[in-house]
Write a protein that holds these residues in place. Structure first.
Motif, PDB file in Angstrom:
ATOM      1  N   PRO A 253       0.832  -1.204   0.000  1.00 16.84           N
ATOM      2  CA  PRO A 253       0.000   0.000   0.000  1.00 16.84           C
ATOM      3  C   PRO A 253       0.862   1.247   0.000  1.00 16.84           C
ATOM      4  CG  PRO A 253       0.205  -0.824   2.225  1.00 16.84           C
ATOM      5  CD  PRO A 253       0.994  -1.767   1.346  1.00 16.84           C
ATOM      6  N   THR A 254       0.234   2.389   0.116  1.00 18.08           N
ATOM      7  CA  THR A 254       1.001   3.624   0.303  1.00 18.08           C
ATOM      8  C   THR A 254       1.645   3.603   1.691  1.00 18.08           C
ATOM      9  OG1 THR A 254      -0.904   4.810   1.204  1.00 18.08           O
ATOM     10  CG2 THR A 254      -0.557   4.947  -1.178  1.00 18.08           C
ATOM     11  N   LEU A 255       2.617   4.449   1.889  1.00 19.14           N
ATOM     12  CA  LEU A 255       3.347   4.447   3.161  1.00 19.14           C
ATOM     13  C   LEU A 255       2.420   4.774   4.327  1.00 19.14           C
ATOM     14  CD1 LEU A 255       6.041   4.212   4.639  1.00 19.14           C
ATOM     15  CD2 LEU A 255       6.435   6.638   4.172  1.00 19.14           C
ATOM     16  N   ALA A 256       1.509   5.722   4.155  1.00 19.55           N
ATOM     17  CA  ALA A 256       0.614   6.121   5.243  1.00 19.55           C
ATOM     18  C   ALA A 256      -0.266   4.959   5.688  1.00 19.55           C
ATOM     19  CB  ALA A 256      -0.248   7.305   4.807  1.00 19.55           C
ATOM     20  N   VAL A 257      -0.782   4.190   4.736  1.00 16.17           N
ATOM     21  CA  VAL A 257      -1.619   3.032   5.079  1.00 16.17           C
ATOM     22  C   VAL A 257      -0.786   1.977   5.793  1.00 16.17           C
ATOM     23  CG1 VAL A 257      -3.012   1.160   4.122  1.00 16.17           C
ATOM     24  CG2 VAL A 257      -3.232   3.468   3.196  1.00 16.17           C
ATOM     25  N   ALA A 258       0.436   1.759   5.322  1.00 18.11           N
ATOM     26  CA  ALA A 258       1.308   0.781   5.983  1.00 18.11           C
ATOM     27  C   ALA A 258       1.614   1.194   7.417  1.00 18.11           C
ATOM     28  CB  ALA A 258       2.609   0.626   5.183  1.00 18.11           C
ATOM     29  N   ILE A 259       1.886   2.489   7.630  1.00 16.32           N
ATOM     30  CA  ILE A 259       2.172   2.985   8.985  1.00 16.32           C
ATOM     31  C   ILE A 259       0.978   2.741   9.893  1.00 16.32           C
ATOM     32  CG2 ILE A 259       2.644   5.051  10.347  1.00 16.32           C
ATOM     33  CD1 ILE A 259       4.066   6.176   7.858  1.00 16.32           C
ATOM     34  N   MET A 260      -0.216   2.989   9.382  1.00 14.51           N
ATOM     35  CA  MET A 260      -1.423   2.769  10.180  1.00 14.51           C
ATOM     36  C   MET A 260      -1.541   1.306  10.590  1.00 14.51           C
ATOM     37  SD  MET A 260      -5.409   3.226   9.101  1.00 14.51           S
ATOM     38  CE  MET A 260      -5.321   1.671   8.227  1.00 14.51           C
ATOM     39  N   HIS A 261      -1.286   0.399   9.662  1.00 13.49           N
ATOM     40  CA  HIS A 261      -1.354  -1.035   9.974  1.00 13.49           C
ATOM     41  C   HIS A 261      -0.316  -1.416  11.018  1.00 13.49           C
ATOM     42  CE1 HIS A 261      -4.415  -1.695   7.097  1.00 13.49           C
ATOM     43  NE2 HIS A 261      -3.656  -1.672   5.999  1.00 13.49           N
ATOM     44  N   TRP A 262       0.885  -0.878  10.906  1.00 18.26           N
ATOM     45  CA  TRP A 262       1.935  -1.201  11.884  1.00 18.26           C
ATOM     46  C   TRP A 262       1.543  -0.703  13.272  1.00 18.26           C
ATOM     47  CZ3 TRP A 262       6.089   1.181   8.209  1.00 18.26           C
ATOM     48  CH2 TRP A 262       6.321   0.297   7.143  1.00 18.26           C
ATOM     49  N   PHE A 263       0.983   0.477  13.331  1.00 14.02           N
ATOM     50  CA  PHE A 263       0.618   1.040  14.629  1.00 14.02           C
ATOM     51  C   PHE A 263      -0.515   0.252  15.285  1.00 14.02           C
ATOM     52  CE2 PHE A 263      -1.173   4.091  17.628  1.00 14.02           C
ATOM     53  CZ  PHE A 263      -0.040   4.630  18.189  1.00 14.02           C
ATOM     54  N   GLN A 264      -1.386  -0.332  14.479  1.00  9.15           N
ATOM     55  CA  GLN A 264      -2.533  -1.082  15.019  1.00  9.15           C
ATOM     56  C   GLN A 264      -2.215  -2.557  15.265  1.00  9.15           C
ATOM     57  OE1 GLN A 264      -5.535   0.164  11.950  1.00  9.15           O
ATOM     58  NE2 GLN A 264      -6.750   0.553  13.768  1.00  9.15           N
ATOM     59  N   ASP A 265      -1.054  -2.999  14.844  1.00  9.14           N
ATOM     60  CA  ASP A 265      -0.717  -4.415  14.963  1.00  9.14           C
ATOM     61  C   ASP A 265      -0.636  -4.820  16.435  1.00  9.14           C
ATOM     62  OD1 ASP A 265       1.148  -6.926  14.880  1.00  9.14           O
ATOM     63  OD2 ASP A 265       0.585  -6.544  12.795  1.00  9.14           O
ATOM     64  N   VAL A 266      -0.979  -6.080  16.691  1.00  2.00           N
ATOM     65  CA  VAL A 266      -0.922  -6.582  18.077  1.00  2.00           C
ATOM     66  C   VAL A 266       0.510  -6.650  18.588  1.00  2.00           C
ATOM     67  CG1 VAL A 266      -3.076  -7.876  17.936  1.00  2.00           C
ATOM     68  CG2 VAL A 266      -0.948  -8.956  17.192  1.00  2.00           C
ATOM     69  N   ASP A 267       1.470  -6.749  17.672  1.00  2.00           N
ATOM     70  CA  ASP A 267       2.877  -6.732  18.051  1.00  2.00           C
ATOM     71  C   ASP A 267       3.285  -5.284  18.322  1.00  2.00           C
ATOM     72  OD1 ASP A 267       5.556  -7.032  18.448  1.00  2.00           O
ATOM     73  OD2 ASP A 267       6.011  -7.839  16.458  1.00  2.00           O
ATOM     74  N   LEU A 268       3.426  -4.936  19.606  1.00  2.00           N
ATOM     75  CA  LEU A 268       3.714  -3.550  19.964  1.00  2.00           C
ATOM     76  C   LEU A 268       5.074  -3.079  19.459  1.00  2.00           C
ATOM     77  CD1 LEU A 268       2.318  -3.393  23.619  1.00  2.00           C
ATOM     78  CD2 LEU A 268       1.221  -2.686  21.488  1.00  2.00           C
ATOM     79  N   ASN A 269       5.977  -4.026  19.203  1.00  2.00           N
ATOM     80  CA  ASN A 269       7.288  -3.621  18.687  1.00  2.00           C
ATOM     81  C   ASN A 269       7.190  -2.954  17.316  1.00  2.00           C
ATOM     82  OD1 ASN A 269       8.954  -4.536  20.856  1.00  2.00           O
ATOM     83  ND2 ASN A 269       8.617  -6.647  20.172  1.00  2.00           N
ATOM     84  N   LEU A 270       6.113  -3.250  16.595  1.00  2.00           N
ATOM     85  CA  LEU A 270       5.931  -2.619  15.294  1.00  2.00           C
ATOM     86  C   LEU A 270       5.644  -1.123  15.422  1.00  2.00           C
ATOM     87  CD1 LEU A 270       3.924  -5.232  13.188  1.00  2.00           C
ATOM     88  CD2 LEU A 270       6.310  -4.557  12.948  1.00  2.00           C
TER      89      LEU A 270
END
Length: 577
Positions: A253-270
């Motif tokens: 995806p675009t970078l902004a969408v990817a960042i959103m997914h990383w921030f919402q991931d259950v893995d807090l290290n992301l």
């Protein structure tokens, strides 16, 4: 008794004066502290300092994880191309329309057509465009009976194409009305508008063709007034989430969408990688702004000779026809997208390639309305609280400006644009870090506060010109009769501003209703609104249900603007009875 009454009156006046004088500083605090605090709170985790995750050693492992992300280069290129190309297209088409229809009644007609589109949230617009260009969308259905023998939906690349053409199309159609209406708002200023129209007419009298006269005479004076809106559009387009999430590719995806997914991931290290990605997004948007300003200066130098060479026309007849055709195509595209959205919300059985459903039903509306009680309440409650607070702060700031008899400082005027010219995805993550540290459970308050950051600039810009144009003689006459500043404000100024205040409220509500990423992040997924539900449904739910939510999303701000248009007429009609 009289002494007590006078003392009470003086206390009220002193309290009003103190609040009024303090309001510009309060405005600055509201905008600066969260945005800069959010940026700082993104910066620290990006370099490894996140005490909440028991990481207190500075390092570059967040950036290392980011560089190792598969497809990062494609994300960056997709972000740059979609943001820059959509902004350039929207700006160029705006200039073509203005030049072709300048001083023409058609410009007012186009304005009336595009004005309602301005209040359509980005998510709803993306859903409508997606329904139109999908393999089984309205365009395919209209083509199939006449120009093809399709019995099944063709294998199309739209939406979700890897080149981001769908995103560019959606962003261009959504930002075009904004830039056009901003330009028309500048031209509506009495002195400047009259001056530019007179200069344009003089150029016509000297033999210049209309479009050439616009670019040589009007645009050099008009463009400086459009610079900030254009930069705000460029920042939004490069860091948008709703449009790419609904229309864009998923791999990657675009970078902004990817960042959103990383921030919402259950893995807090992301979240460490998300913070590094947010800084990269900030650099990309800042780089696009710098590129635009550099290109602006280069074009200004290169255009000096064409502006002064005395040439009367540059294929104006051809460009005029192209602009008329392009305008008709855009209007038809937007109209067809909205018609398709309405048809899908009411469609019963609708086999491809039939251009119309076999029958219309209200079942989808009934089912959706039965389930949207909580999202609808949250949407209205957050929007009303954030908007009313923004209106009150704005009114006090503008009153302080008049009481001090000097305009707000240039610094304050620039800071008002701060949430608009800094990518929201860059500072929102940091702000959410802070909110979770302060009070993680106050989800509703967090959402209201974040919405306020985006509502306040638009409300201020909407009210400022009307407030500053108030005839000061009314206030002077009232003051000379012994009326206190508080009563002058309440009984003289606010009644005159009844219509502009309602428009500002409607605009603030429209901005709040359309917020997706701020609601999702600040609420931690616990505060659902019509917009968050619409985006979620657009990625996998029934097309009919998605259409219903998109229509509700459009209707809510439209009701606000209808009330802003109707109530002043009723108010003034009742006042003069």
């Amino acid at each position: 008794m009289a002494l007590n009454s006078n003392a009470h009156q003086r206390n009220k006046v002193d309290f009003f004066s103190r609040i009024t004088k303090f309001s510009p500083h309060f405005l600055l605090c509201i905008l600066i502290v969260p945005v800069l605090g959010g940026l700082l709170s993104v910066l620290l985790p990006a370099f490894g300092w996140a005490p909440a995750m028991e990481q207190t050693t500075f390092g570059l492992h967040g950036f290392k994880a980011l560089w190792q992300t598969p497809g990062l280069g494609q994300m960056v290129m997709l972000t740059i191309t979609t943001g820059l190309v959509s902004t350039v297209l929207a700006f160029v088409i705006t200039l073509l329309m203005l030049s072709a229809f300048f001083n023409s009644p058609w410009l007012n007609r186009i304005q009336r057509i595009f004005s309602p589109i301005l209040v359509i949230p980005h998510a709803a617009a993306a859903i409508a465009v997606g329904f139109l260009i999908a393999p089984s969308g309205m365009i395919s259905r209209l083509i199939s009976p006449w120009l093809s023998s399709w019995e099944l939906a063709p294998n199309g690349i739209f939406p979700h194409d890897s080149l981001g053409i769908s995103i560019i199309l959606g962003l261009t159609l959504k930002e075009l009305p904004f830039l056009l209406l901003m330009a028309l708002g500048v031209l509506a200023q009495p002195e400047l508008g009259k001056k530019l129209k007179q200069q344009h007419q003089v150029a016509l009298n000297l033999g210049y063709y209309p479009m050439t006269a616009f670019f040589k005479v009007v645009l050099p004076s008009l463009y400086p007034m459009l610079r900030l809106p254009i930069l705000a559009v460029l920042v939004y387009a490069s860091a948008s989430v709703e449009m790419p999430l609904i229309l864009g590719p998923n791999t990657p995806p675009t970078l902004a969408v990817a960042i959103m997914h990383w921030f919402q991931d259950v893995d807090l290290n992301l979240r460490i990688k998300a913070s590094a990605g947010a800084l990269l997004q900030l650099c990309l948007s800042g780089g696009l702004l710098a590129l635009w300003l550099i290109a602006e200066k280069a074009i200004s130098r290169l255009s000096h000779a064409p502006l002064t060479n005395g040439k009367r026309q540059y294929c104006d007849a051809i460009w005029n026809k192209v602009t008329i055709l392009l305008t008709l195509l855009i209007i038809a595209f937007i109209g067809l997208a909205l018609i398709g959205l309405i048809l899908w919300s009411l469609a019963g059985f609708w086999r491809f390639p039939a251009p119309l459903p076999e029958h219309l039903v209200l079942l989808h509306f009934e089912s959706a309305i039965a389930q949207m009680g909580n999202p609808l309440f949250n949407t209205l409650a957050v929007g009303v609280i954030a908007t009313m607070f923004a209106v009150i702060v704005t009114l006090f700031c503008l009153e302080a400006e008049q009481l001090s008899a000097k305009p707000l400082s240039r610094f304050t005027s620039i800071i008002i644009y701060l949430p608009l010219v800094i990518p929201s995805i860059a500072f929102l993550f940091g702000l959410v870090w802070i909110q979770q540290l302060v009070h993680e459970q106050a989800s509703f308050f967090n959402v209201v506060f974040v919405h306020l950051l985006f509502v306040l600039p638009y409300v201020f810009l909407s009210l400022a010109s009307s407030y500053r144009r108030l005839d000061p003689r009314f206030a002077r006459v009232a003051a000379s009769l012994g009326t206190t500043p508080l009563n002058v404000f309440l009984q003289v100024k606010l009644p005159q501003l009844f219509a502009p205040i309602l428009i500002a409220i409607a605009l603030g509500l429209a901005i709040s209703f359309g917020q997706y990423l701020p609601t999702l992040l600040a609420g931690g997924g616990r505060i659902s609104t019509i917009t968050t539900e619409a985006v979620t449904l657009a990625n996998g739910a029934s097309r009919r249900t998605s259409a219903v939510y998109a229509i509700i999303q459009m209707v809510l701000p439209l009701i606000g603007f209808m009330l802003a248009w109707i109530l002043p007429k009723y108010f003034f009609k009742s006042a003069y009875k």
